[in-house]
Design a protein around this motif. Structure first.
Motif, mmCIF file in Angstrom:
data_model
loop_
_atom_site.group_PDB
_atom_site.id
_atom_site.type_symbol
_atom_site.label_atom_id
_atom_site.label_comp_id
_atom_site.label_asym_id
_atom_site.label_seq_id
_atom_site.Cartn_x
_atom_site.Cartn_y
_atom_site.Cartn_z
ATOM 1 N N VAL A 126 0.696 -1.186 -0.001
ATOM 2 C CA VAL A 126 0.079 -0.009 0.135
ATOM 3 C C VAL A 126 0.752 1.352 0.037
ATOM 4 C CG1 VAL A 126 -1.720 1.372 1.042
ATOM 5 C CG2 VAL A 126 -1.837 -1.078 1.477
ATOM 6 N N GLU A 127 1.906 1.256 1.034
ATOM 7 C CA GLU A 127 2.725 2.549 0.803
ATOM 8 C C GLU A 127 3.493 2.660 -0.557
ATOM 9 O OE1 GLU A 127 4.352 3.765 4.507
ATOM 10 O OE2 GLU A 127 3.622 2.176 5.729
ATOM 11 N N ILE A 128 3.907 1.563 -1.186
ATOM 12 C CA ILE A 128 4.684 1.655 -2.585
ATOM 13 C C ILE A 128 3.408 2.377 -3.315
ATOM 14 C CG2 ILE A 128 5.646 0.440 -4.201
ATOM 15 C CD1 ILE A 128 6.779 -1.510 -2.246
ATOM 16 N N PHE A 129 2.478 1.762 -3.220
ATOM 17 C CA PHE A 129 1.380 2.227 -4.240
ATOM 18 C C PHE A 129 1.149 3.773 -4.196
ATOM 19 C CE2 PHE A 129 -3.138 3.292 -4.915
ATOM 20 C CZ PHE A 129 -3.267 2.776 -6.151
ATOM 21 N N PHE A 130 0.900 4.147 -2.810
ATOM 22 C CA PHE A 130 0.991 5.600 -2.481
ATOM 23 C C PHE A 130 2.188 6.361 -3.118
ATOM 24 C CE2 PHE A 130 -2.889 4.581 -0.186
ATOM 25 C CZ PHE A 130 -3.307 5.427 0.302
ATOM 26 N N LEU A 133 1.903 6.778 -6.588
ATOM 27 C CA LEU A 133 0.996 7.944 -7.171
ATOM 28 C C LEU A 133 1.515 9.423 -6.765
ATOM 29 C CD1 LEU A 133 -2.378 6.590 -5.845
ATOM 30 C CD2 LEU A 133 -1.504 6.736 -8.150
ATOM 31 N N ASP A 134 2.753 9.382 -5.971
ATOM 32 C CA ASP A 134 3.092 10.618 -5.574
ATOM 33 C C ASP A 134 2.028 11.445 -4.676
ATOM 34 O OD1 ASP A 134 5.116 12.469 -4.999
ATOM 35 O OD2 ASP A 134 4.484 13.607 -6.915
ATOM 36 N N LEU A 135 1.417 10.644 -3.815
ATOM 37 C CA LEU A 135 0.203 11.027 -3.235
ATOM 38 C C LEU A 135 0.790 11.307 -1.561
ATOM 39 C CD1 LEU A 135 -2.903 11.870 -2.638
ATOM 40 C CD2 LEU A 135 -3.105 9.585 -2.087
ATOM 41 N N PRO A 136 0.892 12.608 -0.970
ATOM 42 C CA PRO A 136 1.403 12.685 0.284
ATOM 43 C C PRO A 136 0.364 12.270 1.286
ATOM 44 C CG PRO A 136 1.325 14.826 -0.859
ATOM 45 C CD PRO A 136 0.510 13.936 -1.504
ATOM 46 N N TYR A 137 0.739 11.336 2.498
ATOM 47 C CA TYR A 137 0.305 10.767 3.240
ATOM 48 C C TYR A 137 0.800 10.822 4.677
ATOM 49 C CZ TYR A 137 2.961 6.567 2.825
ATOM 50 O OH TYR A 137 3.886 6.015 2.613
ATOM 51 N N ASP A 157 -5.458 14.012 2.402
ATOM 52 C CA ASP A 157 -6.756 14.653 2.022
ATOM 53 C C ASP A 157 -7.047 14.599 0.727
ATOM 54 O OD1 ASP A 157 -6.973 16.297 4.536
ATOM 55 O OD2 ASP A 157 -5.685 18.037 4.223
ATOM 56 N N TRP A 158 -8.309 14.506 0.588
ATOM 57 C CA TRP A 158 -8.701 14.374 -0.924
ATOM 58 C C TRP A 158 -9.736 15.186 -1.150
ATOM 59 C CZ3 TRP A 158 -6.687 10.709 -4.596
ATOM 60 C CH2 TRP A 158 -7.353 10.423 -5.683
ATOM 61 N N VAL A 161 -11.493 16.870 1.832
ATOM 62 C CA VAL A 161 -11.878 15.690 2.676
ATOM 63 C C VAL A 161 -10.875 15.109 3.413
ATOM 64 C CG1 VAL A 161 -13.308 13.861 2.980
ATOM 65 C CG2 VAL A 161 -14.155 15.662 1.293
ATOM 66 N N PRO A 162 -10.649 15.115 4.792
ATOM 67 C CA PRO A 162 -9.482 14.315 5.374
ATOM 68 C C PRO A 162 -9.913 12.720 5.515
ATOM 69 C CG PRO A 162 -11.159 15.158 7.065
ATOM 70 C CD PRO A 162 -11.430 15.939 5.730
ATOM 71 N N VAL A 163 -9.057 11.935 5.051
ATOM 72 C CA VAL A 163 -9.327 10.515 4.658
ATOM 73 C C VAL A 163 -8.377 9.683 5.754
ATOM 74 C CG1 VAL A 163 -9.275 8.690 2.925
ATOM 75 C CG2 VAL A 163 -9.969 11.129 2.330
ATOM 76 N N LYS A 164 -8.789 8.889 6.474
ATOM 77 C CA LYS A 164 -8.334 7.769 7.283
ATOM 78 C C LYS A 164 -8.333 6.575 6.452
ATOM 79 C CE LYS A 164 -9.863 6.448 11.272
ATOM 80 N NZ LYS A 164 -10.293 6.403 12.405
#
Length: 205
Positions: A126-130, A133-137, A157-158, A161-164
Motif C-alpha cells: 500500500v505504501e509503495i502504491f501511494f 502515485l506521489d500522494l502525500p500521506y 486529504d482528498w 476531505v480528510p481521509v483515514k
C-alpha cells in the motif's frame, strides 16, 4: 440492589456523557465512539461504569446534534464525503476497500474524517502504491495496541476531505467487529446515487 435514586442519577449522568461525547464527535471530528465516551466521562468526573452510554445512545445524540446545529450543511457534507469515498475506493480497489464510520451511517458532520478499511497482502504494498502515485500521506501507528487493531493508519486529504485508511492484514477481512457497519464500493455507489436522486427530487423554493 441499587437504589432508585442511584439509578436515576446514573441515568442522568449517562445521558450527559452521551450528549457530550456526541458534541465532541461533531465538533472535534472524533470518530472513535469509545474514545469520545471515555473523554466525556473523564470531563464530567464520572467513575461509575454503569453511567457509560453505549454506542447506540451516543449515535442517537449525535444525530440529534447534527439535525439541530448542522441541519442545512450536513446532507451536502455527507454527499461530498460519499463522493470522495467512491473515488478513493476505486483507487484502492486492489486492496479490497470498505467504507465505515459516519460517511456510511449518515452521522458524518463538518469535521468528520472519511474512514476506509483495506485488506492488502502487505502494508508495504500500500505504501509503495501511494509513493508511486506521489500522494502525500501521514503514516500513523494505531492509538493503542488492541485486539483487531489495524497494522497502520494512513491519513491524507482528498478534495479537502480528510481521509483515514486503516490497513489490516488480508486474513482479517472476515472479522467484522460487533456493531460495525461497513460497505463495499457497489453499496457506496448505490448510497450516493440514492442521495443524488433525493436531492434532485427536492422541490426548490
Amino acid at each position: 440492589m441499587p437504589s432508585h435514586a442511584h439509578v436515576s442519577r446514573s441515568g442522568g449522568l449517562r445521558r450527559e456523557i452521551a450528549a457530550l461525547a456526541a458534541r465532541m464527535m461533531a465538533e472535534d471530528g472524533i470518530s472513535d465512539f469509545g474514545f469520545a465516551k471515555r473523554k466525556a466521562a473523564k470531563q464530567l468526573g464520572a467513575t461509575d461504569a454503569d453511567a457509560l452510554p453505549n454506542n447506540a445512545e451516543i449515535e442517537t445524540e449525535l444525530r440529534a446534534w447534527l439535525a439541530l446545529y448542522q441541519d442545512e450543511e450536513q446532507p451536502e457534507r455527507l454527499h461530498e464525503m460519499r463522493s470522495v469515498a467512491v473515488e478513493v475506493m476505486r483507487l484502492l480497489a486492489d486492496f479490497r476497500p470498505y467504507l465505515t464510520g459516519g460517511a456510511l451511517d449518515g452521522t458524518a458532520g463538518r469535521y468528520s474524517e472519511l474512514e476506509i478499511e483495506i485488506f492488502p497482502e502487505s502494508t508495504k504494498d500500500v505504501e509503495i502504491f501511494f509513493l508511486n502515485l506521489d500522494l502525500p500521506y501521514d503514516h500513523r501507528e494505531p492509538r493503542r495496541p488492541a485486539p483487531h487493531a489495524p497494522e497502520a493508519v494512513l491519513s491524507f486529504d482528498w478534495n479537502d476531505v480528510p481521509v483515514k485508511v486503516s490497513v489490516y492484514p488480508s486474513s482479517a477481512e472476515r472479522n467484522v467487529r460487533r456493531g460495525q457497519e461497513r460497505a463495499r464500493l457497489a453499496q457506496v455507489e448505490a448510497l450516493l446515487a440514492a442521495g443524488e436522486h433525493t436531492t434532485q427530487g427536492t422541490p426548490q423554493e
